[in-house]
Design a protein around this motif. Structure first.
Motif, short mmCIF file in Angstrom:
data_model
loop_
_atom_site.label_atom_id
_atom_site.label_comp_id
_atom_site.label_asym_id
_atom_site.label_seq_id
_atom_site.Cartn_x
_atom_site.Cartn_y
_atom_site.Cartn_z
N ILE A 199 -19.72 67.40 32.46
CA ILE A 199 -18.67 68.01 31.65
C ILE A 199 -17.30 67.83 32.30
CG2 ILE A 199 -18.82 70.34 32.66
CD1 ILE A 199 -18.60 71.16 29.54
N LEU A 200 -17.28 67.57 33.62
CA LEU A 200 -16.02 67.32 34.30
C LEU A 200 -15.90 65.85 34.70
CD1 LEU A 200 -15.61 70.51 36.53
CD2 LEU A 200 -14.31 69.87 34.49
N SER A 201 -16.57 64.98 33.95
CA SER A 201 -16.53 63.57 34.27
C SER A 201 -15.81 62.79 33.18
CB SER A 201 -17.96 63.06 34.45
OG SER A 201 -17.98 61.66 34.40
N ILE A 202 -14.64 62.26 33.53
CA ILE A 202 -13.85 61.52 32.55
C ILE A 202 -14.62 60.31 32.04
CG2 ILE A 202 -11.69 60.23 32.20
CD1 ILE A 202 -10.44 62.11 34.33
N GLU A 203 -15.42 59.70 32.92
CA GLU A 203 -16.21 58.53 32.52
C GLU A 203 -17.10 58.88 31.32
OE1 GLU A 203 -18.81 57.10 35.59
OE2 GLU A 203 -19.82 55.74 34.22
N GLN A 204 -17.70 60.07 31.34
CA GLN A 204 -18.58 60.49 30.24
C GLN A 204 -17.81 60.65 28.94
OE1 GLN A 204 -21.80 60.42 30.42
NE2 GLN A 204 -21.82 60.03 32.64
N TYR A 205 -16.55 61.16 29.04
CA TYR A 205 -15.76 61.31 27.81
C TYR A 205 -15.51 59.93 27.21
CZ TYR A 205 -14.32 65.42 30.60
OH TYR A 205 -14.29 66.51 31.41
N VAL A 206 -15.19 58.97 28.10
CA VAL A 206 -14.86 57.62 27.64
C VAL A 206 -16.06 57.00 26.94
CG1 VAL A 206 -14.23 55.31 28.42
CG2 VAL A 206 -13.12 57.30 29.44
N ILE A 207 -17.24 57.13 27.56
CA ILE A 207 -18.46 56.56 26.96
C ILE A 207 -18.72 57.19 25.59
CG2 ILE A 207 -20.97 56.36 27.21
CD1 ILE A 207 -20.49 56.23 30.26
N THR A 208 -18.59 58.52 25.54
CA THR A 208 -18.87 59.23 24.30
C THR A 208 -17.92 58.80 23.18
OG1 THR A 208 -19.66 61.12 25.54
CG2 THR A 208 -19.05 61.52 23.24
N ILE A 209 -16.64 58.70 23.53
CA ILE A 209 -15.66 58.30 22.49
C ILE A 209 -15.97 56.89 21.97
CG2 ILE A 209 -13.22 57.76 22.08
CD1 ILE A 209 -12.56 60.00 24.14
N ALA A 210 -16.26 55.96 22.89
CA ALA A 210 -16.56 54.59 22.47
C ALA A 210 -17.83 54.55 21.61
CB ALA A 210 -16.72 53.70 23.69
N ASP A 211 -18.84 55.29 22.04
CA ASP A 211 -20.12 55.28 21.34
C ASP A 211 -19.99 55.87 19.94
OD1 ASP A 211 -22.83 54.73 21.11
OD2 ASP A 211 -23.38 56.75 21.75
N THR A 212 -19.07 56.84 19.81
CA THR A 212 -18.89 57.46 18.50
C THR A 212 -18.21 56.49 17.52
OG1 THR A 212 -18.59 59.55 19.65
CG2 THR A 212 -18.00 59.51 17.31
N ILE A 213 -17.23 55.77 18.02
CA ILE A 213 -16.48 54.86 17.14
C ILE A 213 -17.36 53.67 16.73
CG2 ILE A 213 -14.44 53.38 16.92
CD1 ILE A 213 -13.06 55.20 18.96
N ALA A 214 -18.04 53.09 17.72
CA ALA A 214 -18.88 51.93 17.42
C ALA A 214 -20.25 52.13 18.07
CB ALA A 214 -18.23 50.64 17.95
N PRO A 215 -21.16 52.85 17.35
CA PRO A 215 -22.47 53.15 17.95
C PRO A 215 -23.21 51.87 18.32
CG PRO A 215 -22.12 54.39 15.93
CD PRO A 215 -21.04 53.37 15.99
N THR A 216 -23.71 51.80 19.53
CA THR A 216 -24.46 50.64 19.97
C THR A 216 -25.43 51.09 21.05
OG1 THR A 216 -24.28 48.72 21.44
CG2 THR A 216 -22.37 50.14 21.31
N ASN A 217 -26.51 50.34 21.23
CA ASN A 217 -27.47 50.76 22.26
C ASN A 217 -27.00 50.41 23.68
OD1 ASN A 217 -27.71 48.05 22.04
ND2 ASN A 217 -29.89 48.05 21.48
N MET A 218 -25.83 49.75 23.76
CA MET A 218 -25.28 49.47 25.08
C MET A 218 -24.63 50.71 25.69
SD MET A 218 -23.57 45.73 24.65
CE MET A 218 -23.50 45.46 22.90
N LEU A 219 -24.28 51.66 24.80
CA LEU A 219 -23.62 52.88 25.27
C LEU A 219 -24.51 54.06 24.98
CD1 LEU A 219 -20.14 52.13 23.70
CD2 LEU A 219 -20.69 51.98 26.12
N THR A 220 -24.63 54.99 25.93
CA THR A 220 -25.42 56.18 25.73
C THR A 220 -24.55 57.41 25.97
OG1 THR A 220 -27.12 54.89 26.82
CG2 THR A 220 -27.70 57.14 26.20
N ALA A 221 -24.14 58.04 24.87
CA ALA A 221 -23.33 59.25 25.02
C ALA A 221 -24.21 60.38 25.53
CB ALA A 221 -22.72 59.62 23.68
N GLN A 222 -23.74 61.07 26.57
CA GLN A 222 -24.55 62.16 27.12
C GLN A 222 -23.93 63.52 26.90
OE1 GLN A 222 -24.91 60.32 30.99
NE2 GLN A 222 -27.11 60.11 30.67
N ILE A 223 -22.73 63.55 26.31
CA ILE A 223 -22.13 64.82 25.93
C ILE A 223 -21.64 64.69 24.49
CG2 ILE A 223 -21.42 65.56 28.24
CD1 ILE A 223 -18.67 64.42 27.65
N GLY A 224 -21.32 65.82 23.88
CA GLY A 224 -20.88 65.78 22.49
C GLY A 224 -19.45 65.26 22.37
N LEU A 225 -19.12 64.77 21.16
CA LEU A 225 -17.78 64.23 20.95
C LEU A 225 -16.71 65.31 21.10
CD1 LEU A 225 -15.96 61.85 20.12
CD2 LEU A 225 -16.19 62.62 17.77
#
Lengths: 236, 317
Positions: free
Chosen positions: A178-204
């Motif tokens: 929850i305090l990891s900027i990297e996780q926010y970045v992954i989540t935002i990217a995964d939301t815009i263009a869902p792909t199995n290369m990205l695994t969002a681990q927190i909510g948007l």
């Protein structure tokens, strides 16, 4: 452009340190291009290059070099005094520094990540990675500008955040995400263009809210901290 | 040297008065500045004291870069800590010579003028550079400058908005005699025009040539305060001790004891310890005597010249 921003930008790009910004983005593009040239399926290399290198290393490290470069180096060599002895609201100084850092980081990371997204999938994936990287650039920049005022060793502390907090703890302890900027970045990217290369681990929502919290919180803290900037006496 | 002009500070109500009321500053257990009360007005004041006495700490507190642990510190009635608006009327030249080296002197001073939000930044920058005689080098990058040139550039930057109060931390360090002279003249003329100038130094001769008033700080306390002539008299009249080594110590001792300014000599295996009643005449007489006697001087060290000892003498006087 304010004078503070102008001096900051010249200080950032006028030094050799600026050359440090080039190898990482180039490496990112080169790896993606090689995989693509040898017709390796994107599924096999996409995650490693995008997340493992792009989001986990290139984005935060570029932000660290830039974010500590705009303020930390001036604190270090004492030139900050010339800016502080002016009747400028400390808010204006921090905002100028933050904007220069955020813009420089965004440009340096968005271009290679867009290229990687294009090579790994589509223009949409490229755009998603770019938007996410831009959001990450804002949050990281605010954090590293603040670190430059909190400690004499902002680069070291920044690396600890990137490598230990995000890289190590983020993998085992889900609470740290929850305090990891990297996780926010992954989540935002995964939301815009869902792909199995990205695994969002927190909510948007969490990702967006926490990004804003980082940007606003760190900036406000930095403004306050700069107001109490103390010069160490050399003879006493 | 042509006389340069700088406009006298405008406004009559506020005049650049620095007030310290029982100001104390400590770092952990160490008291750096101890209960200092002083009031400084227009003119040049020297802040004199040995290294480590707390001069820089005092200047940094005045400049708003350090909070007093206790007591109040104001410039024209306004506190300097956490109050950036004071910089409209305050200039600071720190001891550390860091400047944005990638800028030219002209760009640097102009940037300072712009950050001061002056109505005519270019004109102000030009005037400030003229004042410190840096016009010819204005288009060169600061990183190519000598120490003295950097110092003058920083003074120009601190003066660009014609502040009522100018604080300088050891401004003469690293300057050659000509630059030093010029800087002294500059401070003089600024003081005469009604600016409040405070500069720190650990060298009495520097202070004496510029400042009418002296504040002496020893070990964080205000040890003496007032006209430099009085302080100077106390300092020159005190006995001085020198360690002398020469090619023939005994022969030199015999010759020296006849000298009026010498009040005592000890002959030791390592050389002579000479007590002189008068600093000036002894230091003038010694080379003459050595020459007359054909003695080669190897070493002349004033053995109690540390300001600490000068000041402790002052305190007793």
């Amino acid at each position: 452009m304010s004078t503070v921003a102008l001096i900051t930008a010249r200080g950032l790009f006028g030094r050799r340190r600026a050359l440090l910004l080039l190898p990482l983005p180039l490496l990112l593009i080169a790896l993606a291009a090689i995989c693509r040239a040898y017709d390796v399926p994107a599924d096999q290399w996409g995650q490693a290059v995008i997340v493992g290198l792009g989001f986990a290393v290139v984005l935060p490290v570029v932000a660290l070099i830039v974010g500590t470069g705009v303020l930390g180096s001036e604190v270090d060599d004492g030139t900050l005094v010339h800016i502080l002895t002016k009747p400028l609201p400390r808010r204006d100084i921090i905002l100028a520094k933050f904007l220069v850092a955020a813009v420089a980081t965004t440009i340096t990371t968005v271009i290679p990540l867009f290229a990687v997204g294009l090579l790994a999938g589509s223009a949409k994936l490229g755009a998603a990675l770019s938007v996410a990287a831009a959001a990450g650039a804002l949050a990281y920049s605010a954090l590293f500008v603040l670190l430059s005022l909190l400690t004499r060793r902002p680069v070291l502390l920044g690396l600890v955040y990137i490598l230990v907090w995000e890289g190590l703890l983020g993998r085992f302890l889900s609470g740290t995400r929850i305090l990891s900027i990297e996780q926010y970045v992954i989540t935002i990217a995964d939301t815009i263009a869902p792909t199995n290369m990205l695994t969002a681990q927190i909510g948007l929502t969490t990702a967006l809210v926490m990004s804003v919290v980082f940007v606003v919180g760190c900036t406000v803290a930095a403004i306050n901290r700069l107001g109490s900037f103390t010069l160490a006496g050399e003879t006493s | 040297m042509t006389a340069q002009t700088i406009d006298a500070p405008t406004g009559t109500a506020t005049t650049g008065v620095i007030e310290l009321q029982n100001v104390t500053r400590w770092y952990g257990n160490v008291v750096a500045v101890n209960d200092i009360t002083m009031s400084l007005g227009p003119g040049v004041t020297g802040l004199l004291g040995p290294n480590g006495a707390g001069k820089t700490t005092v200047l940094h507190m005045m400049a708003g870069f350090l909070a007093p642990s206790r007591g109040t510190l104001t410039i024209d009635g306004k506190p300097t800590w956490r109050n950036p608006s004071v910089y409209r009327d305050l200039g600071l030249v720190t001891e550390r010579e860091a400047v944005h080296g990638f800028l030219t002197a002209g760009q640097f001073v102009l940037a300072c003028a712009k950050m001061q939000k002056l109505p005519d930044p270019a004109g102000a920058a030009r005037r400030a550079l003229e004042l410190v005689e840096m016009t010819d080098a204005a288009d060169r990058r600061i990183e190519t400058f000598s120490k003295g040139m950097r110092q003058r550039t920083r003074v120009a930057a601190a003066l660009v908005h014609e502040p009522r109060v100018l604080l300088l931390d050891e401004p003469f360090n690293g300057m050659d005699p000509r630059q030093r002279m010029h800087m002294m003249e500059l401070l003089h003329s600024l003081g005469d025009r009604g600016h409040t100038i405070l500069f720190s130094s650990h060298i009495l001769e520097e202070v004496e040539q510029v400042a009418g008033l002296v504040q002496v700080i020893v070990a964080g306390r205000l040890a003496a305060s007032g006209d430099y002539r009085r302080i100077r008299r106390l300092m020159t009249n005190r006995p001085h001790v020198f360690a002398v080594r020469s090619s023939d110590d005994r022969k030199l001792a015999v010759a020296l004891i006849a000298e009026k300014s010498v009040s005592g000599i000890e002959v030791e295996a390592t050389g002579l310890t000479v007590r002189a009643a008068d600093y000036g005449s002894f230091t003038r007489a010694l080379p003459r005597i050595a020459l007359d006697q054909g003695i080669r001087l190897h070493q002349l060290v004033p053995s109690d010249e540390s300001l600490e000892s000068v000041f402790s003498y002052l305190l007793e006087a």
